[in-house]
Design a protein around this motif. Structure first.
Motif, PDB file in Angstrom:
ATOM      1  N   ILE A  74       0.859  -1.184   0.000  1.00  0.00           N
ATOM      2  CA  ILE A  74       0.000   0.000   0.000  1.00  0.00           C
ATOM      3  C   ILE A  74       0.902   1.243   0.000  1.00  0.00           C
ATOM      4  O   ILE A  74       2.018   1.213   0.527  1.00  0.00           O
ATOM      5  N   PRO A  75       0.445   2.327  -0.629  1.00  0.00           N
ATOM      6  CA  PRO A  75       1.275   3.542  -0.695  1.00  0.00           C
ATOM      7  C   PRO A  75       1.637   4.066   0.687  1.00  0.00           C
ATOM      8  O   PRO A  75       0.887   3.917   1.649  1.00  0.00           O
ATOM      9  N   GLY A  76       2.806   4.673   0.769  1.00  0.00           N
ATOM     10  CA  GLY A  76       3.278   5.238   2.021  1.00  0.00           C
ATOM     11  C   GLY A  76       2.938   6.709   2.152  1.00  0.00           C
ATOM     12  O   GLY A  76       2.179   7.272   1.360  1.00  0.00           O
ATOM     13  N   GLY A  77       3.555   7.348   3.117  1.00  0.00           N
ATOM     14  CA  GLY A  77       3.238   8.742   3.410  1.00  0.00           C
ATOM     15  C   GLY A  77       4.256   9.738   2.924  1.00  0.00           C
ATOM     16  O   GLY A  77       4.258  10.889   3.378  1.00  0.00           O
ATOM     17  N   HIS A  78       5.152   9.330   2.017  1.00  0.00           N
ATOM     18  CA  HIS A  78       6.212  10.241   1.552  1.00  0.00           C
ATOM     19  C   HIS A  78       5.998  10.658   0.101  1.00  0.00           C
ATOM     20  O   HIS A  78       6.962  10.984  -0.593  1.00  0.00           O
ATOM     21  N   PHE A  79       4.762  10.620  -0.364  1.00  0.00           N
ATOM     22  CA  PHE A  79       4.483  10.929  -1.774  1.00  0.00           C
ATOM     23  C   PHE A  79       4.958  12.336  -2.143  1.00  0.00           C
ATOM     24  O   PHE A  79       5.782  12.516  -3.048  1.00  0.00           O
ATOM     25  N   LEU A  80       4.442  13.340  -1.455  1.00  0.00           N
ATOM     26  CA  LEU A  80       4.790  14.721  -1.794  1.00  0.00           C
ATOM     27  C   LEU A  80       6.271  14.993  -1.585  1.00  0.00           C
ATOM     28  O   LEU A  80       6.924  15.654  -2.409  1.00  0.00           O
ATOM     29  N   GLU A  81       6.829  14.475  -0.513  1.00  0.00           N
ATOM     30  CA  GLU A  81       8.244  14.708  -0.222  1.00  0.00           C
ATOM     31  C   GLU A  81       9.128  14.134  -1.309  1.00  0.00           C
ATOM     32  O   GLU A  81      10.034  14.804  -1.824  1.00  0.00           O
ATOM     33  N   ASN A  82       8.884  12.872  -1.685  1.00  0.00           N
ATOM     34  CA  ASN A  82       9.723  12.216  -2.691  1.00  0.00           C
ATOM     35  C   ASN A  82       9.593  12.872  -4.062  1.00  0.00           C
ATOM     36  O   ASN A  82      10.590  13.110  -4.747  1.00  0.00           O
ATOM     37  N   TYR A  83       8.370  13.159  -4.460  1.00  0.00           N
ATOM     38  CA  TYR A  83       8.163  13.723  -5.798  1.00  0.00           C
ATOM     39  C   TYR A  83       8.671  15.157  -5.878  1.00  0.00           C
ATOM     40  O   TYR A  83       9.213  15.570  -6.907  1.00  0.00           O
ATOM     41  N   THR A  84       8.514  15.924  -4.817  1.00  0.00           N
ATOM     42  CA  THR A  84       9.036  17.291  -4.818  1.00  0.00           C
ATOM     43  C   THR A  84      10.557  17.292  -4.854  1.00  0.00           C
ATOM     44  O   THR A  84      11.179  18.077  -5.597  1.00  0.00           O
ATOM     45  N   THR A  85      11.174  16.399  -4.076  1.00  0.00           N
ATOM     46  CA  THR A  85      12.637  16.305  -4.070  1.00  0.00           C
ATOM     47  C   THR A  85      13.166  15.912  -5.440  1.00  0.00           C
ATOM     48  O   THR A  85      14.139  16.496  -5.939  1.00  0.00           O
ATOM     49  N   ALA A  86      12.541  14.918  -6.060  1.00  0.00           N
ATOM     50  CA  ALA A  86      13.012  14.456  -7.367  1.00  0.00           C
ATOM     51  C   ALA A  86      12.818  15.514  -8.443  1.00  0.00           C
ATOM     52  O   ALA A  86      13.706  15.748  -9.273  1.00  0.00           O
ATOM     53  N   LEU A  87      11.674  16.175  -8.427  1.00  0.00           N
ATOM     54  CA  LEU A  87      11.375  17.132  -9.483  1.00  0.00           C
ATOM     55  C   LEU A  87      12.182  18.418  -9.361  1.00  0.00           C
ATOM     56  O   LEU A  87      12.712  18.926 -10.353  1.00  0.00           O
TER      57      LEU A  87
ATOM     58  N   ARG B  20      23.388  11.933  -7.715  1.00  0.00           N
ATOM     59  CA  ARG B  20      24.135  11.066  -8.623  1.00  0.00           C
ATOM     60  C   ARG B  20      24.115  11.551 -10.067  1.00  0.00           C
ATOM     61  O   ARG B  20      24.851  11.053 -10.895  1.00  0.00           O
ATOM     62  N   ILE B  21      23.260  12.513 -10.379  1.00  0.00           N
ATOM     63  CA  ILE B  21      23.274  13.078 -11.736  1.00  0.00           C
ATOM     64  C   ILE B  21      23.588  14.574 -11.675  1.00  0.00           C
ATOM     65  O   ILE B  21      23.066  15.380 -12.445  1.00  0.00           O
ATOM     66  N   GLY B  22      24.462  14.922 -10.764  1.00  0.00           N
ATOM     67  CA  GLY B  22      24.965  16.289 -10.706  1.00  0.00           C
ATOM     68  C   GLY B  22      23.992  17.309 -10.168  1.00  0.00           C
ATOM     69  O   GLY B  22      24.090  18.499 -10.499  1.00  0.00           O
ATOM     70  N   GLY B  23      23.033  16.873  -9.361  1.00  0.00           N
ATOM     71  CA  GLY B  23      22.089  17.818  -8.779  1.00  0.00           C
ATOM     72  C   GLY B  23      21.011  18.299  -9.733  1.00  0.00           C
ATOM     73  O   GLY B  23      20.312  19.273  -9.438  1.00  0.00           O
ATOM     74  N   VAL B  24      20.867  17.656 -10.865  1.00  0.00           N
ATOM     75  CA  VAL B  24      19.833  18.040 -11.834  1.00  0.00           C
ATOM     76  C   VAL B  24      18.488  17.473 -11.387  1.00  0.00           C
ATOM     77  O   VAL B  24      18.406  16.324 -10.944  1.00  0.00           O
ATOM     78  N   GLY B  25      17.440  18.267 -11.516  1.00  0.00           N
ATOM     79  CA  GLY B  25      16.103  17.804 -11.152  1.00  0.00           C
ATOM     80  C   GLY B  25      15.455  17.026 -12.284  1.00  0.00           C
ATOM     81  O   GLY B  25      15.812  17.173 -13.461  1.00  0.00           O
ATOM     82  N   VAL B  26      14.483  16.202 -11.935  1.00  0.00           N
ATOM     83  CA  VAL B  26      13.784  15.404 -12.947  1.00  0.00           C
ATOM     84  C   VAL B  26      12.988  16.297 -13.889  1.00  0.00           C
ATOM     85  O   VAL B  26      12.740  15.919 -15.035  1.00  0.00           O
TER      86      VAL B  26
END
Length: 282
Positions: A49-62, A68-74
């Motif tokens: 089941i989905p966890g509680g870090h949806f917004l945190e993870n997606y905001t960090t990635a985006l 590992r890719i030089g600080g570039v966002g998704v």
């Protein structure tokens, strides 16, 4: 004759549901992983089941940048991949439709020779052409540019063949009628052929967009800067040989975001895509 017996329909739907489950479950599992913390992912088994870090993870990635890719966002990687995929798709269609138009409706010396030269390129593996093409890109200074990422992939013998085969089904009477009405080559192409070819163009756009989106080898060669990489290249760079060095929660977020644009293109253009593949008469 269609078999409407309930038992057959139940079996057919059961097989269909099993197939959907087999295809969809890994995507769902990836989405679930993208909503959990790194510590949860590294401690199997992963919850279903989905966890509680949806917004945190997606905001960090985006927007936060990935180490590992030089600080570039998704967001930058998605932009690069979209530009590359759209330019490749539009470029292939533009070049192919003009090439097919010239081969079918114009009479000039060595017309079919040029067509077969284009067609023969289908038999050349990418690996045979990739080093000379890379040398040309280096000589023209197109490394780490959108032009370098897209120009070598725009020519398409397959699309040229498909447009040629369709144009050959255009009745000669239609061509003569356009000529009698005073339509020149450009007007005939713009006002008659393009509207007739719209379903073919839509089908090819979907195919070529996905082709451009999933490119790996060529973008890997012609990009050195992380901010010019595509999302497929970034996914490979994000994964380390050691689990502890890989930010798996961000990898899973990137995987989900990477499959959304192709799915969106297919869903939005599904009707045109199917019509372009199955229609035989215009």
């Amino acid at each position: 004759m269609i078999d409407n017996r309930p038992s057959r329909r139940i079996i057919a739907h059961t097989v269909l549901l099993i197939g959907v489950f087999i295809i969809a479950f890994p995507i769902y599992y990836t989405f679930v992983a993208s909503t959990h913390s790194l510590q949860t992912i590294l401690r199997p088994p992963l919850p279903l089941i989905p966890g509680g870090h949806f917004l945190e993870n997606y905001t960090t990635a985006l927007f936060g940048g990935i180490g590992r890719i030089g600080g570039v966002g998704v967001d930058r990687l998605l932009w690069n991949s979209t530009i590359v995929a759209v330019l490749i798709a539009v470029g292939k269609i533009f070049i192919s439709i003009l090439s097919a138009y010239a081969v079918v409706f114009f009479r000039f010396p060595l017309r079919m020779t040029f067509f077969w030269l284009i067609f023969i390129t289908l038999m050349l593996p990418v690996e045979v052409r990739i080093l000379p093409t890379y040398k040309v890109m280096v000589d023209f200074g197109l490394i780490d540019t959108y032009a370098g990422l897209t120009l070598p992939l725009m020519a398409s013998a397959t699309a040229t063949l498909l447009f040629r085969q369709f144009f050959m089904t255009i009745p000669g009477e239609l061509v003569e009628a356009a000529r009698v009405d005073g339509a020149g080559p450009w007007r005939f192409f713009k006002d008659i052929l393009l509207p007739l070819s719209k379903t073919n163009i839509a089908a090819l756009f979907v195919i070529q967009f996905i082709y451009g989106w999933t490119q790996y080898l060529w973008p890997l060669l012609v990009t050195n800067r992380n901010d010019m990489g595509t999302i497929v290249i970034a996914l490979r760079k994000m994964i380390s040989f050691a689990d502890a060095d890989t930010e798996w929660h961000l990898v899973m977020v990137t995987c989900i975001l990477a499959i959304l644009p192709p799915i969106l293109v297919v869903v939005l253009m599904q009707r045109w895509f199917v019509r372009g593949l199955v229609e035989t008469e215009k």
